[in-house]
Design a protein around this motif. Structure first.
Motif, PDB file in Angstrom:
ATOM      1  N   ALA A   1      36.570   7.990  69.553  1.00  0.00           N
ATOM      2  CA  ALA A   1      35.358   8.509  68.913  1.00  0.00           C
ATOM      3  C   ALA A   1      35.348   8.114  67.437  1.00  0.00           C
ATOM      4  CB  ALA A   1      35.304  10.027  69.063  1.00  0.00           C
ATOM      5  N   ARG A   2      36.507   8.257  66.777  1.00  0.00           N
ATOM      6  CA  ARG A   2      36.580   7.939  65.342  1.00  0.00           C
ATOM      7  C   ARG A   2      36.286   6.470  65.083  1.00  0.00           C
ATOM      8  NH1 ARG A   2      41.769   8.723  64.312  1.00  0.00           N
ATOM      9  NH2 ARG A   2      41.638  10.872  63.633  1.00  0.00           N
ATOM     10  N   SER A   3      36.809   5.607  65.941  1.00  0.00           N
ATOM     11  CA  SER A   3      36.629   4.171  65.723  1.00  0.00           C
ATOM     12  C   SER A   3      35.139   3.781  65.748  1.00  0.00           C
ATOM     13  CB  SER A   3      37.443   3.410  66.779  1.00  0.00           C
ATOM     14  OG  SER A   3      36.826   2.231  67.120  1.00  0.00           O
ATOM     15  N   ILE A   4      34.404   4.349  66.701  1.00  0.00           N
ATOM     16  CA  ILE A   4      32.958   4.060  66.778  1.00  0.00           C
ATOM     17  C   ILE A   4      32.218   4.773  65.652  1.00  0.00           C
ATOM     18  CG2 ILE A   4      30.887   4.413  68.195  1.00  0.00           C
ATOM     19  CD1 ILE A   4      32.758   4.130  70.661  1.00  0.00           C
ATOM     20  N   PHE A   5      32.577   6.050  65.437  1.00  0.00           N
ATOM     21  CA  PHE A   5      31.860   6.880  64.476  1.00  0.00           C
ATOM     22  C   PHE A   5      32.021   6.357  63.043  1.00  0.00           C
ATOM     23  CE2 PHE A   5      31.473  10.800  61.916  1.00  0.00           C
ATOM     24  CZ  PHE A   5      30.174  11.104  62.254  1.00  0.00           C
ATOM     25  N   ALA A   6      33.195   5.831  62.709  1.00  0.00           N
ATOM     26  CA  ALA A   6      33.425   5.312  61.354  1.00  0.00           C
ATOM     27  C   ALA A   6      32.486   4.127  61.082  1.00  0.00           C
ATOM     28  CB  ALA A   6      34.878   4.880  61.199  1.00  0.00           C
ATOM     29  N   GLN A   7      32.275   3.292  62.081  1.00  0.00           N
ATOM     30  CA  GLN A   7      31.362   2.156  61.905  1.00  0.00           C
ATOM     31  C   GLN A   7      29.928   2.651  61.694  1.00  0.00           C
ATOM     32  OE1 GLN A   7      32.007  -0.992  64.938  1.00  0.00           O
ATOM     33  NE2 GLN A   7      33.815   0.180  65.514  1.00  0.00           N
ATOM     34  N   LEU A   8      29.545   3.645  62.510  1.00  0.00           N
ATOM     35  CA  LEU A   8      28.199   4.226  62.362  1.00  0.00           C
ATOM     36  C   LEU A   8      28.024   4.816  60.964  1.00  0.00           C
ATOM     37  CD1 LEU A   8      25.489   5.367  63.389  1.00  0.00           C
ATOM     38  CD2 LEU A   8      26.766   7.285  64.378  1.00  0.00           C
ATOM     39  N   MET A   9      29.050   5.549  60.473  1.00  0.00           N
ATOM     40  CA  MET A   9      28.912   6.197  59.165  1.00  0.00           C
ATOM     41  C   MET A   9      28.868   5.183  58.017  1.00  0.00           C
ATOM     42  SD  MET A   9      28.345   9.353  59.662  1.00  0.00           S
ATOM     43  CE  MET A   9      27.964   9.492  57.933  1.00  0.00           C
ATOM     44  N   THR A  10      29.587   4.056  58.132  1.00  0.00           N
ATOM     45  CA  THR A  10      29.488   3.064  57.051  1.00  0.00           C
ATOM     46  C   THR A  10      28.070   2.476  57.022  1.00  0.00           C
ATOM     47  OG1 THR A  10      30.292   1.204  58.375  1.00  0.00           O
ATOM     48  CG2 THR A  10      31.940   2.413  57.123  1.00  0.00           C
ATOM     49  N   ALA A  11      27.465   2.315  58.214  1.00  0.00           N
ATOM     50  CA  ALA A  11      26.087   1.797  58.266  1.00  0.00           C
ATOM     51  C   ALA A  11      25.115   2.796  57.635  1.00  0.00           C
ATOM     52  CB  ALA A  11      25.696   1.512  59.717  1.00  0.00           C
ATOM     53  N   VAL A  12      25.279   4.073  57.968  1.00  0.00           N
ATOM     54  CA  VAL A  12      24.361   5.097  57.447  1.00  0.00           C
ATOM     55  C   VAL A  12      24.547   5.248  55.934  1.00  0.00           C
ATOM     56  CG1 VAL A  12      23.860   7.585  57.518  1.00  0.00           C
ATOM     57  CG2 VAL A  12      24.145   6.308  59.648  1.00  0.00           C
ATOM     58  N   SER A  13      25.800   5.236  55.485  1.00  0.00           N
ATOM     59  CA  SER A  13      26.073   5.355  54.057  1.00  0.00           C
ATOM     60  C   SER A  13      25.445   4.171  53.295  1.00  0.00           C
ATOM     61  CB  SER A  13      27.589   5.396  53.879  1.00  0.00           C
ATOM     62  OG  SER A  13      27.919   5.319  52.547  1.00  0.00           O
ATOM     63  N   HIS A  14      25.543   2.980  53.871  1.00  0.00           N
ATOM     64  CA  HIS A  14      24.940   1.792  53.252  1.00  0.00           C
ATOM     65  C   HIS A  14      23.408   1.954  53.158  1.00  0.00           C
ATOM     66  CE1 HIS A  14      24.340  -2.473  52.364  1.00  0.00           C
ATOM     67  NE2 HIS A  14      23.408  -2.478  53.299  1.00  0.00           N
ATOM     68  N   CYS A  15      22.782   2.414  54.239  1.00  0.00           N
ATOM     69  CA  CYS A  15      21.321   2.647  54.212  1.00  0.00           C
ATOM     70  C   CYS A  15      20.963   3.596  53.065  1.00  0.00           C
ATOM     71  CB  CYS A  15      20.841   3.269  55.530  1.00  0.00           C
ATOM     72  SG  CYS A  15      20.821   2.151  56.917  1.00  0.00           S
ATOM     73  N   HIS A  16      21.733   4.677  52.924  1.00  0.00           N
ATOM     74  CA  HIS A  16      21.419   5.674  51.896  1.00  0.00           C
ATOM     75  C   HIS A  16      21.569   5.080  50.495  1.00  0.00           C
ATOM     76  CE1 HIS A  16      22.162   9.198  54.927  1.00  0.00           C
ATOM     77  NE2 HIS A  16      21.176   8.389  55.275  1.00  0.00           N
ATOM     78  N   ARG A  17      22.589   4.242  50.315  1.00  0.00           N
ATOM     79  CA  ARG A  17      22.757   3.593  48.995  1.00  0.00           C
ATOM     80  C   ARG A  17      21.577   2.688  48.680  1.00  0.00           C
ATOM     81  NH1 ARG A  17      28.130   3.091  50.295  1.00  0.00           N
ATOM     82  NH2 ARG A  17      27.838   0.951  50.996  1.00  0.00           N
ATOM     83  N   LYS A  18      20.961   2.115  49.723  1.00  0.00           N
ATOM     84  CA  LYS A  18      19.808   1.219  49.531  1.00  0.00           C
ATOM     85  C   LYS A  18      18.481   1.985  49.505  1.00  0.00           C
ATOM     86  CE  LYS A  18      22.076  -2.677  49.517  1.00  0.00           C
ATOM     87  NZ  LYS A  18      22.059  -3.580  48.377  1.00  0.00           N
ATOM     88  N   GLY A  19      18.542   3.321  49.590  1.00  0.00           N
ATOM     89  CA  GLY A  19      17.314   4.117  49.538  1.00  0.00           C
ATOM     90  C   GLY A  19      16.548   4.145  50.843  1.00  0.00           C
ATOM     91  N   VAL A  20      17.268   3.970  51.956  1.00  0.00           N
ATOM     92  CA  VAL A  20      16.613   3.985  53.275  1.00  0.00           C
ATOM     93  C   VAL A  20      17.190   5.148  54.096  1.00  0.00           C
ATOM     94  CG1 VAL A  20      16.336   2.720  55.458  1.00  0.00           C
ATOM     95  CG2 VAL A  20      16.152   1.501  53.273  1.00  0.00           C
ATOM     96  N   ILE A  21      16.285   5.984  54.638  1.00  0.00           N
ATOM     97  CA  ILE A  21      16.699   7.041  55.577  1.00  0.00           C
ATOM     98  C   ILE A  21      16.342   6.538  56.975  1.00  0.00           C
ATOM     99  CG2 ILE A  21      16.558   9.487  56.146  1.00  0.00           C
ATOM    100  CD1 ILE A  21      15.253  10.022  53.468  1.00  0.00           C
ATOM    101  N   HIS A  22      17.299   6.499  57.887  1.00  0.00           N
ATOM    102  CA  HIS A  22      17.047   5.931  59.219  1.00  0.00           C
ATOM    103  C   HIS A  22      16.114   6.829  60.033  1.00  0.00           C
ATOM    104  CE1 HIS A  22      17.743   4.789  63.398  1.00  0.00           C
ATOM    105  NE2 HIS A  22      18.260   3.650  62.970  1.00  0.00           N
ATOM    106  N   ARG A  23      16.385   8.117  60.064  1.00  0.00           N
ATOM    107  CA  ARG A  23      15.579   9.169  60.706  1.00  0.00           C
ATOM    108  C   ARG A  23      15.590   9.164  62.234  1.00  0.00           C
ATOM    109  NH1 ARG A  23       9.969  10.362  57.625  1.00  0.00           N
ATOM    110  NH2 ARG A  23       9.378   8.275  58.251  1.00  0.00           N
ATOM    111  N   ASP A  24      16.300   8.235  62.868  1.00  0.00           N
ATOM    112  CA  ASP A  24      16.377   8.305  64.336  1.00  0.00           C
ATOM    113  C   ASP A  24      17.770   7.873  64.809  1.00  0.00           C
ATOM    114  OD1 ASP A  24      15.447   8.942  66.849  1.00  0.00           O
ATOM    115  OD2 ASP A  24      14.379   7.041  67.153  1.00  0.00           O
TER     116      ASP A  24
END
Ligand SMILES: Nc1ncnc2c1ncn2[C@@H]1O[C@H](COP(=O)(O)OP(=O)(O)OP(=O)(O)O)[C@@H](O)[C@H]1O
Length: 284
Positions: free
Chosen positions: A112-135
């Motif tokens: 779970a951690r291995s997949i989740f860590a990749q997801l969180m780096t993607a979400v964190s990157h979106c937030h740094r760029k001013g993008v909220i994914h919302r889905d």
């Protein structure tokens, strides 16, 4: 289909279908590389609805966040009279939703951690760029290779920084994953994605969602109550560190809820949390 798109790419079989878009595999005529092209029916973007605004935001949001190793990358856009075509990376190895169904239950924490860590780096990157994914949901976490995932479908995203910024408001998302403040009717921020990621992590560890109902209205009621429980039957074998992280993500108080960056620094993410030994359950 746009003549320019057909000039540059050979369009192959349909590989997916959403509410607004049909997704095809396509092959670049110049390099022979494979991609995905999502063709959005522009008649659905007519009018002022929230859905219509979101459809036009997808290519802008993708351009802002590309490239990132765990986000589906934008390669080109084409437009004709009837459709908008968005060419992105091809992720041919199914998605997290299918993997959860195939597992039929909980994932070992390490997987779970291995997949989740990749997801969180993607979400964190979106937030740094001013993008909220919302889905954020398992259906939008695509496998591009064995155990490597990319977050897809910025079709519901909000751009909240830069020249195109607009406040995020309106009920956008998928019932099980939607944050309580999205349902409140007020403006909200990027931590709605942290809540959705918390729901994804809970489902990976438990095999069922934290806030359940038979109908959308019942699910929304459960989300608004935000009564987070860890049934011993399932969570008895889950580490205290994982449960601590879930409490900090699925926290109704937005100010106390972790940011994506804080999630990435939590001991469970950095590998310090204790966990029981278990076998890998990846089954397809
Ligand atoms: N880059 C990709 N590589 C492989 N398959 C993809 C890719 N992008 C999308 N798909 C497939 O196509 C399906 C529909 O795509 P997507 O979710 O982007 O469309 P949508 O119209 O925005 O859907 P939704 O109803 O979730 O808003 C996905 O569930 C997935 O199976």
């Amino acid at each position: 289909m746009s003549a320019a798109l057909k000039r540059d790419y050979q369009i192959c079989e349909e590989i997916g279908r959403g509410r607004f878009g049909t997704v095809f595999k396509c092959v670049s005529r110049s390099t022979g590389d494979s991609f995905a092209v999502k063709s959005i029916d522009k008649s659905l973007t007519a009018g002022d609805s929230l859905d219509a605004q979101c459809l036009l935001t997808e290519p802008k949001a993708l351009a802002l966040v590309s490239p990132h190793p765990h986000l589906v990358q934008l390669h080109a856009t084409y437009e004709d009279d009837s459709h908008l075509h968005i060419v992105t990376d091809l992720c041919p190895n199914s998605d997290l939703h299918a993997l959860i169904l195939a597992n039929g239950g909980a994932f070992p924490e390490r997987e779970a951690r291995s997949i989740f860590a990749q997801l969180m780096t993607a979400v964190s990157h979106c937030h740094r760029k001013g993008v909220i994914h919302r889905d954020v949901k398992p259906d939008n976490v695509l496998f591009d290779s064995w155990n490597s995932v990319r977050l897809a479908d910025l079709g519901s995203a909000a751009v909240v920084a830069g020249a195109e910024a607009a406040a995020a408001a309106g009920v956008v998302g998928t019932p099980y994953y939607v944050a309580p403040e999205v349902l409140s009717g007020w403006e909200y921020g990027e931590k709605v994605d942290v809540w959705s990621c918390g729901v994804v992590l809970y489902i990976m560890l438990a095999g069922f969602p934290p806030f359940y109902g038979e109908t959308a209205v019942e699910i929304f009621d459960a989300v608004l109550r935000a009564n987070l429980r860890f049934p011993t039957r399932v969570f008895g074998s889950v580490s205290p560190a994982a449960k601590d992280l879930l409490r900090r993500m699925l926290c109704k108080d937005v100010y106390r809820r972790f940011s994506a960056e804080q999630v990435l620094r939590h001991p469970w993410m950095t590998g310090g949390g204790e966990e029981p030994e278990s076998e890998s359950m990846r089954s397809f």
